[in-house]
Design a protein around this motif. Structure first.
Motif, PDB file in Angstrom:
ATOM      1  N   ASN A 195     -10.878 -47.764 103.253  1.00  0.00           N
ATOM      2  CA  ASN A 195     -11.531 -47.888 104.555  1.00  0.00           C
ATOM      3  C   ASN A 195     -12.953 -48.423 104.468  1.00  0.00           C
ATOM      4  OD1 ASN A 195     -12.789 -45.738 103.388  1.00  0.00           O
ATOM      5  ND2 ASN A 195     -12.331 -44.261 105.010  1.00  0.00           N
ATOM      6  N   ARG A 231     -14.258 -50.566 107.448  1.00  0.00           N
ATOM      7  CA  ARG A 231     -14.102 -50.025 108.801  1.00  0.00           C
ATOM      8  C   ARG A 231     -15.195 -50.496 109.759  1.00  0.00           C
ATOM      9  NH1 ARG A 231     -15.653 -46.052 105.403  1.00  0.00           N
ATOM     10  NH2 ARG A 231     -17.621 -44.978 105.793  1.00  0.00           N
ATOM     11  N   GLN A 232     -16.358 -50.891 109.234  1.00  0.00           N
ATOM     12  CA  GLN A 232     -17.441 -51.383 110.096  1.00  0.00           C
ATOM     13  C   GLN A 232     -17.133 -52.756 110.678  1.00  0.00           C
ATOM     14  OE1 GLN A 232     -21.485 -50.781 108.201  1.00  0.00           O
ATOM     15  NE2 GLN A 232     -20.189 -50.373 106.423  1.00  0.00           N
ATOM     16  N   GLN A 234      -9.237 -58.794 110.981  1.00  0.00           N
ATOM     17  CA  GLN A 234      -8.166 -58.150 110.227  1.00  0.00           C
ATOM     18  C   GLN A 234      -7.615 -59.025 109.107  1.00  0.00           C
ATOM     19  OE1 GLN A 234      -8.460 -58.127 113.522  1.00  0.00           O
ATOM     20  NE2 GLN A 234      -8.654 -55.944 114.012  1.00  0.00           N
ATOM     21  N   CYS A 281     -19.539 -55.190 102.585  1.00  0.00           N
ATOM     22  CA  CYS A 281     -18.410 -54.267 102.404  1.00  0.00           C
ATOM     23  C   CYS A 281     -17.637 -54.593 101.126  1.00  0.00           C
ATOM     24  CB  CYS A 281     -17.471 -54.338 103.605  1.00  0.00           C
ATOM     25  SG  CYS A 281     -18.179 -53.725 105.157  1.00  0.00           S
TER      26      CYS A 281
END
Length: 322
Positions: free
Chosen positions: A2, A5-6, A11, A46
């Protein structure tokens, strides 16, 4: 996993990056391609966090996230476009803090690419690999791009991330050595969600700002800030096509003197929206877009505006005769 997630509305990019990590099939270099302000830099952070935190416990992962945010990790190098000022290289943020106004856009310079090469010449100190992110890679000078190409040929135990608007913005030889990760403009719903979450709900009341942003929260925020900065009187002057050559030249002088290049680029976007809504004139839009290209290619701003406004006045004159 995850760690992404930010990141909202990307996607496909998330799936590609997660698969690379889970399958331990990391490319030596990636190109995060897409419009600005839609999450490319956030995705790079990320991804970096996920790579550097592998095999770390929860407590150490929290500490690592903070170190990355502070730019305090020995195996991470984040490169941004810079200005040259009194023998120093300053990022746009550093120049702004020092009150230095520049009429050109910042660039990735050969000195910075040499720093990348030196950084990668040693093995990683803490993680399994070194990570280098090059923000706004399309701003590389020709010498810098050629030097980076040599680095990409033998990156060693490293992963490089180039961030750019599209593959077309970079040398084909650079693109061929990267795995391209596409990023897309956000839906109206996702755009609204992000603006509200970041405390920018007021932007939703400005249709012209949302139109300029075209699904980019970052562009929406930047456009709204420019809307507050650029004098209303100047915008109103530019909303009227100059009727004479003298008027066009005087107005070009004012724009070039009062606004930096970033503000001028935003103003061109604003005028594209305004004139399309008002006149639906494709020729005017093409002239405005050509002016944008010239500014990003470091053509002298006053000359760009003089040519643009003179051409706009001619188009207006022809239209009135017809």
């Amino acid at each position: 996993m995850n760690g992404f997630r930010q990141l909202v509305g990307q996607q496909y990019a998330i799936a590609l990056l997660q698969q690379a990590i889970e399958r331990s099939r990391l490319a030596p270099a990636y190109l995060f391609a897409g419009p600005s302000g839609i999450g490319r830099s956030l995705a790079a952070k990320c991804f970096t966090n996920a790579l550097l935190s592998q095999h770390l416990g929860p407590e150490k992962q929290v500490l690592l996230t903070q170190r990355i945010a502070d730019g305090n990790h020995p195996d991470l190098l984040w490169v941004q476009p810079t200005y040259q000022h009194q023998g120093q290289l300053l990022s746009a943020e550093e120049a702004q803090k020092l009150g230095i106004k520049r009429k050109t856009l910042p660039q990735i310079r050969i000195e910075q690419v040499r720093e990348i090469s030196q950084f990668l010449s040693r093995p990683p100190l803490e993680a399994s690999r070194c990570i280098v992110t090059v923000s706004e890679a399309q701003s590389m000078t020709e010498a810098a791009a050629n030097a980076l190409l040599k680095t990409l040929e033998e990156p060693g135990r490293a992963t490089l991330i180039l961030i750019a608007p599209s593959p077309d913005a970079l040398l084909p030889t650079l693109v061929s050595r990267c795995q391209t990760i596409p990023f897309y403009r956000l839906s109206d719903e996702n755009l609204r969600t992000i603006l509200i979450a970041q405390g920018h709900e007021v932007i939703l009341q400005h249709s012209e700002v949302l139109a300029i942003a075209q699904g980019s929260p970052g562009e929406a925020i930047a456009a709204y800030e420019q809307l507050q900065i650029i004098p209303t009187s100047l915008r109103e002057q530019l909303q009227k096509v100059p009727s004479t050559a003298l008027e066009a030249l005087e107005l070009a002088k004012i724009v070039a003197q009062e606004l930096d290049t970033q503000a001028q680029l935003w103003l061109l976007s604003y005028l594209q929206y305004f004139y399309w809504q008002k006149l639906r004139n494709k020729k005017l839009l093409e002239k405005l877009e050509k002016a944008r290209q010239y500014l990003t290619q470091f053509v002298q701003p006053r000359l760009v505006w003089e040519c643009l406004l003179l051409e706009m006045s001619q188009i207006s004159l022809i239209s009135s005769i017809r």
